[in-house]
Design an enzyme around this catalytic site. Structure first.
Site, PDB file in Angstrom:
ATOM      1  CG  HIS A 101     100.222 -21.629  75.624  1.00  0.00           C
ATOM      2  ND1 HIS A 101     100.103 -22.167  76.876  1.00  0.00           N
ATOM      3  CD2 HIS A 101     101.547 -21.387  75.462  1.00  0.00           C
ATOM      4  CE1 HIS A 101     101.291 -22.237  77.453  1.00  0.00           C
ATOM      5  NE2 HIS A 101     102.195 -21.769  76.610  1.00  0.00           N
ATOM      6  CG  ASN A 174     103.887 -22.670  81.276  1.00  0.00           C
ATOM      7  OD1 ASN A 174     102.913 -22.224  80.686  1.00  0.00           O
ATOM      8  ND2 ASN A 174     105.043 -22.868  80.687  1.00  0.00           N
TER       9      ASN A 174
END
Ligand code: HDE
Length: 719
Positions: A101, A174
């Site tokens: 990420h 997510n």
């Protein structure tokens, strides 16, 4: 104890309506050149005391252009503390990027409770309708480095920090409700496999390579998630058009200590929308910052993106009766089985003042929970609770990362005896730094209002074992696939063929096809055909027989969950000198009435002059504003200039791409030359409309609410 104050935290500094950025702009007139030194270097002198340039020690700098030297041409002198301090700080500007990420973008905002649920949880944000809680949200891709492009085919992170007045709660989710693996132990392998291969250092931000698919082909539990990542969910149009999910089952705890299982969902107010793959690839070239730019502009122009927070709640009885283990993060509970109940809305209405200080330094930790929220035994969640704190120390370099403003609790005070460490900024005054103490000073624990973990009964032997209830790896993968529209199914198949075509090892391709045979025969055959595999392999051995009786879940499709209108989208208008002023005005009016933004694209950035002689500055020059950046397009060329524009390759790409990407297209009469130059004259379909008057402009904008004219795709990509 639940907090009952009406307003939990101060409202964000700037409201949506006045959230325009404070970015410096320059007037259109010529800027005078400042004074120059001996070598022609530019010296800008401070006009007032407060804007003097200083060292970090506060000493005013007299010359920011030249190193202190012995003589006019050197050597440089070591005693130049101004230059040494400047370079020393520069040398240390980088911190480690996130291991996953790394590429992300964040904004501040507010969560407002629209349905109070004190009977389920004592978590502060949900106690009273109208109560607001300040938030910071960061979206991200997973695989790519910090500088990679936004439109990678990838999962998106959706991490929200709630600054509640019971402490910070991080919901680190997510944009897909399931995950690749069932146990945190496998995470390093998964991430190693998807990241650039270790010998070559490429490919960047792509799962389309051997190592990833090799790992996946040997990890049947990934099959459900792979259906999601091969779907258009992995190439969202913008953050504001994607859903978010907490993924794991969490617990709500009420003030009596009662536990209710909960799954969190974020639902975008703009409805779901994604790119198509070819469009995503081209977007990455045209604007690698696409997603961050869209969100910045949405906030900056007062069109703050919004999501509803919805919860699926259930008890142990439901968990015991459900088809799958609710602790298995590769499974979801269909929305048709438990309807997500909306309990509030998040509005992101303030861009960061500084990307590094806020977005880069924000530290999300799954273990940041508040009274009313608790964990379950989901083995992925348990592992994450270790990983996030650990990773912040590595990245931010000190246990005092909690003192950085974006990480500091804002809704409540912080008092403890933690001390020292790198970069300590809030040391306690006085003698007492321990507890209990006899000095009658300092903070004390509070047995009633402090965080108490849910008293979950535990039994069993210590062992490394995957529960049998986690063994079904294909049934929900199939359910996802059969819930998609035909177009979306086609996209999944094409994505699998694309990715596997990048794998050099034939065995990997065959192993994936053998898994697909456990999901859907037509899909498996289609992928095998696309890869040129003539003899189908046998279906992969399944730990548990896949089920074929699960009903389709319409909530899983993007196309079935689009918006009601074209609001919040952008229409790209390619125009040139002589463009019909009435048509342009009609289109602008229709767009404004529907909340649609217009960007003007012209052969020159200086703009074009319409048929009334009015000048319109362009937002983009034609080769800088390809149609992949817009949700629909219109072509309004002037009669005299249309021939020249029709001959321009980027103008042809503009129209051809919009056509191939199934966008709605409006053309005004002289634009026929461009249509012809693109070879589309005989191919125009119901997704292409002529702009003739006010009514046709309004009808076009209404038509765009469907977002794409999917019927075109079958004609473009014959089986
Ligand atoms: Fe993460 N994940 N993760 N993850 N994750 C990180 O923490 C990890 C997982 C997610 O915007 C890291 O601060 C493990 C699932 C987001 O700053 C790290 C496992 C989900 C973000 C980490 C998972 C996520 C991260 C790297 C398997 C969705 C970005 C940097 C057990 C529910 C947060 C950091 C931000 C970041 C570990 C799986 C979401 C290394 C061990 C499942 C949105 O701690």
């Amino acid at each position: 104890m639940p907090d009952t104050s009406k307003t939990e935290t101060p409202k964000p500094k700037k409201a949506a309506s006045n959230s325009k950025s404070q970015r410096a702009t320059q007037p259109a007139t010529d800027v005078p050149f400042p004074e120059q030194g001996h070598g022609g270097e530019v010296h800008q002198q401070a006009e007032n005391q407060s804007e003097r340039l200083t060292t970090a020690q506060g000493v005013t700098i007299s010359d920011n252009q030249n190193t202190l030297k012995a003589g006019a041409s050197g050597p440089a002198l070591l005693e130049d503390f101004v230059m040494r301090e400047k370079i020393f700080h520069f040398d240390h500007e980088r911190i480690p990027e996130r291991v996953v990420h790394a590429r992300g973008y964040g904004a501040h905002g507010v969560f407002e409770c629209t349905k109070a649920i004190p009977e389920l949880t004592m978590a502060a944000p949900f106690q009273e309708v109208g109560k607001t809680t300040e938030v910071f949200t960061r979206f991200s891709t997973v695989a790519g480095s910090k500088g990679s492009a936004d439109l990678a085919r990838d999962v998106r992170g959706f991490a929200v920090k709630f600054y509640t007045n019971q402490g910070n709660w991080d919901l680190v989710g997510n944009n897909m409700p399931v995950f690749f693996i069932q146990d945190a132990m496998k995470f390093p392998d998964l991430v190693h496999a998807v990241k650039p291969e270790p010998d070559t250092g490429f490919p960047q931000a792509q799962s389309a390579h051997d190592n990833f698919w090799d790992f996946i082909s040997l990890t049947p539990e990934s099959m459900h998630m792979v259906m999601w990542t091969m779907s258009d969910r992995a190439i969202p149009r913008s953050f504001s058009t994607m859903e978010g999910f907490g993924v794991h089952t969490f617990r709500f705890i009420n003030s009596e200590g009662k536990s209710t299982f909960v799954k969190f969902h974020w639902k975008p107010k703009l409805g779901l929308q994604s790119k198509v793959w070819n469009e995503a690839l081209k977007t990455n070239g045209a604007d690698p910052d696409r997603h961050r730019r869209i969100m910045w502009e949405e906030i900056d122009t007062g069109n703050a993106p919004r999501w509803d927070l919805a919860v699926q709640t259930f008890d142990q009885e439901f968990a015991d009766s459900f088809d799958f283990d609710v602790l298995d993060p590769t499974k979801l509970i269909p929305e048709e089985v438990i309807k997500p109940e909306i309990i509030g809305t998040m509005t992101l209405n303030r861009n960061v003042d500084n990307f590094f200080a806020e977005t880069e330094q924000v530290a999300f930790c799954t273990q940041n929970v508040v009274p009313g929220i608790d964990f379950t035994d989901d083995p992925l969640l348990q592992g994450r609770n270790f990983s996030y704190l650990d990773t912040q120390i590595k990245r931010l370099g000190s246990p005092n990362f909690t003192k950085i403003p974006v990480n500091r609790p804002k809704g409540c005070p912080v008092h403890n005896y933690q001390q020292d460490g790198h970069m300590q900024t809030s040391a306690r005054a006085g003698r007492v730094n321990y507890e209990p103490n006899g000095w009658e000073e300092g903070p004390r624990e509070h047995p009633l209002e402090g965080y108490v973990s849910y008293r979950q009964p535990i039994e069993g032997d210590k062992q490394r074992l995957r529960p049998e209830s986690f063994a079904d790896h294909y049934s929900q993968a199939r359910q996802f696939y059969i819930s998609q529209t035909e177009v979306e199914q086609q996209h999944i198949q094409a994505a699998l063929v694309f990715e596997l075509s990048k794998c050099e090892m034939l065995g990997i391709r065959r192993r994936i096809v053998s898994h697909l045979l456990n999901i859907d025969q037509t899909l498996a055959e289609g992928v095998a055909d696309g890869l040129g595999i003539e003899d189908l392999p046998k279906a992969a051995p399944a730990a548990q027989q896949p089920r074929t009786d699960l009903d389709p879940s319409p909530a899983l499709s993007i196309v079935k969950n689009g918006p009601d209108s074209f609001a919040g989208r952008t229409l790209g208008v390619l125009a040139s000198d002589g463009a019909d002023a009435a048509t342009l005005t009609a289109l602008k009016d229709a767009a404004a009435a529907e909340g649609v933004m217009i960007k003007l694209i012209a052969p020159k950035i200086g703009g074009f002059t319409d048929s009334n002689g009015d000048k319109h500055p362009a937002d983009e020059k034609v080769d800088g504003g390809p149609s992949v950046l817009f949700d629909a397009v219109a072509i309004i060329l002037g009669d005299a200039t249309s021939k020249a524009v029709a001959a321009m390759p980027p103008a042809q790409d503009f129209l051809k791409d919009a056509f191939v990407h199934c966008k709605f297209i409006a053309t005004a009469a002289p634009s026929a030359r461009l249509v012809e130059a693109c070879g589309l004259t005989d191919k125009l379909d119901d997704g292409c409309v002529s702009l003739t008057d006010k009514a046709s402009a309004a009808a076009f904008i209404k038509r765009c609410a469907d977002l794409r004219y999917w019927d075109r795709e079958a004609a473009l990509w014959p089986a």
